[in-house]
Design a protein around this motif. Structure first.
Motif, PDB file in Angstrom:
ATOM      1  N   ALA A  25      10.342 -25.554 -12.329  1.00 51.30           N
ATOM      2  CA  ALA A  25       9.518 -25.882 -13.503  1.00 51.30           C
ATOM      3  C   ALA A  25       8.118 -26.291 -13.047  1.00 51.30           C
ATOM      4  N   GLY A  26       7.119 -25.689 -13.650  1.00 49.29           N
ATOM      5  CA  GLY A  26       5.744 -26.066 -13.349  1.00 49.29           C
ATOM      6  C   GLY A  26       5.187 -25.433 -12.088  1.00 49.29           C
ATOM      7  N   ASP A  27       5.979 -24.642 -11.383  1.00 52.56           N
ATOM      8  CA  ASP A  27       5.484 -23.994 -10.161  1.00 52.56           C
ATOM      9  C   ASP A  27       6.063 -22.583 -10.079  1.00 52.56           C
ATOM     10  N   PRO A  28       5.385 -21.608 -10.712  1.00 51.49           N
ATOM     11  CA  PRO A  28       5.940 -20.254 -10.811  1.00 51.49           C
ATOM     12  C   PRO A  28       6.039 -19.530  -9.465  1.00 51.49           C
ATOM     13  N   SER A  29       5.489 -20.095  -8.387  1.00 55.21           N
ATOM     14  CA  SER A  29       5.565 -19.398  -7.101  1.00 55.21           C
ATOM     15  C   SER A  29       6.773 -19.858  -6.287  1.00 55.21           C
ATOM     16  N   THR A  30       7.508 -20.839  -6.803  1.00 60.78           N
ATOM     17  CA  THR A  30       8.582 -21.454  -6.015  1.00 60.78           C
ATOM     18  C   THR A  30       9.877 -21.434  -6.824  1.00 60.78           C
ATOM     19  N   VAL A  31      10.997 -21.302  -6.110  1.00 63.04           N
ATOM     20  CA  VAL A  31      12.291 -21.316  -6.787  1.00 63.04           C
ATOM     21  C   VAL A  31      13.127 -22.495  -6.295  1.00 63.04           C
ATOM     22  N   ILE A  67      10.897 -13.975  -1.992  1.00 67.28           N
ATOM     23  CA  ILE A  67      12.074 -13.678  -1.171  1.00 67.28           C
ATOM     24  C   ILE A  67      13.349 -14.211  -1.842  1.00 67.28           C
ATOM     25  N   SER A  68      13.257 -14.509  -3.136  1.00 70.54           N
ATOM     26  CA  SER A  68      14.397 -15.127  -3.820  1.00 70.54           C
ATOM     27  C   SER A  68      14.556 -14.567  -5.235  1.00 70.54           C
ATOM     28  N   PRO A  69      14.876 -13.292  -5.385  1.00 65.07           N
ATOM     29  CA  PRO A  69      14.859 -12.672  -6.701  1.00 65.07           C
ATOM     30  C   PRO A  69      15.987 -13.102  -7.628  1.00 65.07           C
ATOM     31  N   LEU A  70      16.979 -13.834  -7.109  1.00 68.61           N
ATOM     32  CA  LEU A  70      18.113 -14.220  -7.949  1.00 68.61           C
ATOM     33  C   LEU A  70      18.112 -15.712  -8.252  1.00 68.61           C
ATOM     34  N   ALA A  71      17.021 -16.414  -7.866  1.00 66.46           N
ATOM     35  CA  ALA A  71      16.973 -17.867  -8.036  1.00 66.46           C
ATOM     36  C   ALA A  71      16.014 -18.244  -9.155  1.00 66.46           C
ATOM     37  N   LYS A  72      16.339 -19.365  -9.775  1.00 69.00           N
ATOM     38  CA  LYS A  72      15.534 -19.817 -10.916  1.00 69.00           C
ATOM     39  C   LYS A  72      14.229 -20.453 -10.442  1.00 69.00           C
ATOM     40  N   LYS A  73      13.154 -20.137 -11.175  1.00 67.71           N
ATOM     41  CA  LYS A  73      11.843 -20.712 -10.865  1.00 67.71           C
ATOM     42  C   LYS A  73      11.858 -22.218 -11.045  1.00 67.71           C
TER      43      LYS A  73
END
Length: 502
Positions: A397-403, A389-395
RNA sequence: GGCCCACUAGCUCAAUUGGCAGAGCAGCUGACUCUUAAUCAGCGGGUUUCAGGUUCAAGUCCUGAGUGGGUCACCA
């Protein structure tokens, strides 16, 4: 209404004719004598003269709307109101003359008329500072009756449809919009002081983006081009970072073709800022600092009262991850359910009622808005959002499912949204294409891919933190209003034309 | 869009069980030289949001519509 001439209207129109017949212009272009004092200034000048025991009279020329009138034979009183407040005028037939008294003041003036009054300041027998009139000039005749002088105008629909009447009779309504203006001024004061540059970006956009909302569509005839009224400023402001502007903000109108409610209007005012070399932690500190600054400017302190509850805006605010907040208030750990189906099943098992199983991110968001949001009365940052739900936010580090994202909440309302902005053009393209799949082609919330935005980012965008917040919702907070309509001068209402034409 | 509530004079509000549509303010006429929700005497003002229906009789009950408010849905 003006569609039928009733007796009431005819009386006023006859007065206009009688004025013209007597050589009095009911709508003169200017004052016979320029205004020398506002009501407040006149009172202050008189009280100063009293304090100085001065013998020379305080002569004034005032102008305002006549709101009340009390006639006692050959003497009368009225209150006029101008932008500074109300002042009583005292009219004596033997001072202003027979024509001005009997014909104009007693007969042809109505409550609601704008008048100019020249005279000297006095204190009446009951002690009220007043202007004893020596001359009276009609400035603008009112043809409509004023609302009840005691009960005012209460009908909500009429107050919104005829805000000018609401403003003229309900001083507290004017006060709301003064407070709102001061709030926006304090916001600018904070951002300008921090080196931000205020900019203006297009309202008419060939591609809409930066938020998930249905746009209003319009068309440029000569260019034969479909255009959209912006739903956010985000993609344009971040292009400015590419161009080397390091701290930018915009305060302006967004348009979303969605439902109307006590906290949604089709057009609303948004503040967004972007700051190069900052991340979302820096943004959180700025949000705290900015709103504490605004509160101090408006109230002198950081504690405000909203709908009977005390809210303290002093930093630091609570910070809680979205996952922990949902565990706390909804008793579900969504990280245990990696698919939309599994999460929806778990929600049902817990007694919740998920509306849709199409998108795991939307399910998590519904848990947030239904169970967490109402509990966040004191200011709080909810952080670490699901990537889908956050296509413009940076991932993260270490958790690719969260921004690296937060939303902030005050008084149980979502007030704004921010992230460490995604500046990797390859990741951004992949995320936008993923969104195309996540939202079906027939989903009205699906965004077109903005190729020019991707091109801009490909030139290199500095790492940055961005923020967006609803200015109207902040105004609700600082004006202590439960409905967005009470902080909008002209809230959107359905047109009456259809019904009246039939 | 669903559900609930409201709509009576310019404004603020009444109207018993379905039984003559009212008041205050505002307006109009008159009295009154210090009132402040001025006072006093008199007068006018209504398609009860609209369209149907039930009834001897509808502001009131029923159906539909309009507008507003609330709520749910929707709203990264």
């Amino acid at each position: 209404m003006t569609e039928t001439s009733n007796e009431r209207d005819l009386v006023r129109l006859a007065k206009v004719e009688e004025l013209r017949g007597a050589g009095i212009d009911p709508y003169p272009p200017r004052l016979d004598q320029p205004r020398t004092h506002t009501a407040a200034e006149a009172s202050a000048a008189f009280e100063q003269a009293e304090a100085d025991a001065s013998d020379s009279p305080v002569q004034v020329h005032l102008a305002g709307r006549m709101l009340s009138r009390r006639i006692m034979g050959k003497v009368g009183f009225a209150h006029i109101e101008d932008g500074s407040g109300r002042l009583q005028i005292f009219v004596r037939k033997d001072v202003v003359g027979e024509a001005a008294y009997d014909q104009l003041f007693k007969k042809l003036l109505d409550l609601g008329d704008f008048i100019a009054v020249g005279g000297r300041m006095v204190r009446t027998k009951t002690g009220e500072v007043s202007c004893e009139a020596e001359s009276i000039q009609l400035l603008a005749k009112s043809l409509e009756p004023m609302p009840d002088k005691w009960h005012g105008l209460k009908d909500v629909e009429t107050r919104y449809r005829r805000r000018y009447v609401d403003l003229m009779v309900n001083p507290e309504v004017r006060e709301v919009f003064v407070t709102r203006a001061r709030m926006v001024q304090a916001i600018r004061e904070y951002l300008d002081g921090e080196g931000f540059i205020e900019v203006e970006t297009p309202v008419l956009q060939p591609i809409y983006g930066g938020a998930a909302a249905r746009p209003f569509t319009t068309f440029h005839n000569q260019l034969k081009q479909e255009l959209y009224l912006r739903i956010s400023f985000e993609l344009y402001l971040k292009r400015l970072l590419v161009g080397g502007m390091e701290r930018v903000y915009e305060i302006g109108r967004d348009f979303r073709n969605e439902g109307v409610s006590f906290k949604h209007n089709p057009e609303f005012t948004q503040l967004e800022w972007y700051e190069a070399y900052a991340d979302y932690h820096v943004v959180m500190e700025r949000v705290e600092a900015m709103l504490a600054h605004v509160a101090r400017r408006l109230t002198g302190g950081t504690v405000i009262s909203y709908q009977g509850r005390e809210i303290d805006l002093a930093p630091p605010w609570r910070r809680v991850t979205l996952r922990d907040a949902i565990i706390e208030y909804a008793d579900i750990d969504y990280t245990q359910y990696p698919t939309a189906q599994a999460l929806a099943d778990a929600m049902r098992a817990m007694g919740h009622r998920p509306e849709s199983t199409s998108n795991r991110g939307k399910l998590i968001d519904s848990l947030l808005s239904n169970y967490v949001e109402p509990n966040l009365v004191q200011p709080a940052f909810v952080t670490e959002y699901p990537i889908e739900i956050s296509p413009l936010a940076k991932k993260k580090a270490g958790d690719p499912s969260t921004v690296e994202r937060f939303e902030y909440f005050i008084a149980g309302m979502e007030m704004g949204n921010a992230f460490t902005e995604l500046n990797d053009p390859l990741d951004q393209r992949a995320r936008m294409e993923w969104m195309q799949q996540l939202y079906g082609a027939d989903d009205e919330e699906r965004h077109p891919v903005d190729e020019d935005y991707l091109l801009a980012m490909s030139y290199g965008m500095p790492p940055n933190g961005g923020f967006g917040t609803g200015v109207d919702r902040l105004a609700m907070l600082f004006c202590d209003k439960a409905s967005i309509r009470d902080v909008l001068l002209f809230p959107h209402l359905r047109s009456l034309e259809r019904g009246e034409a039939a």
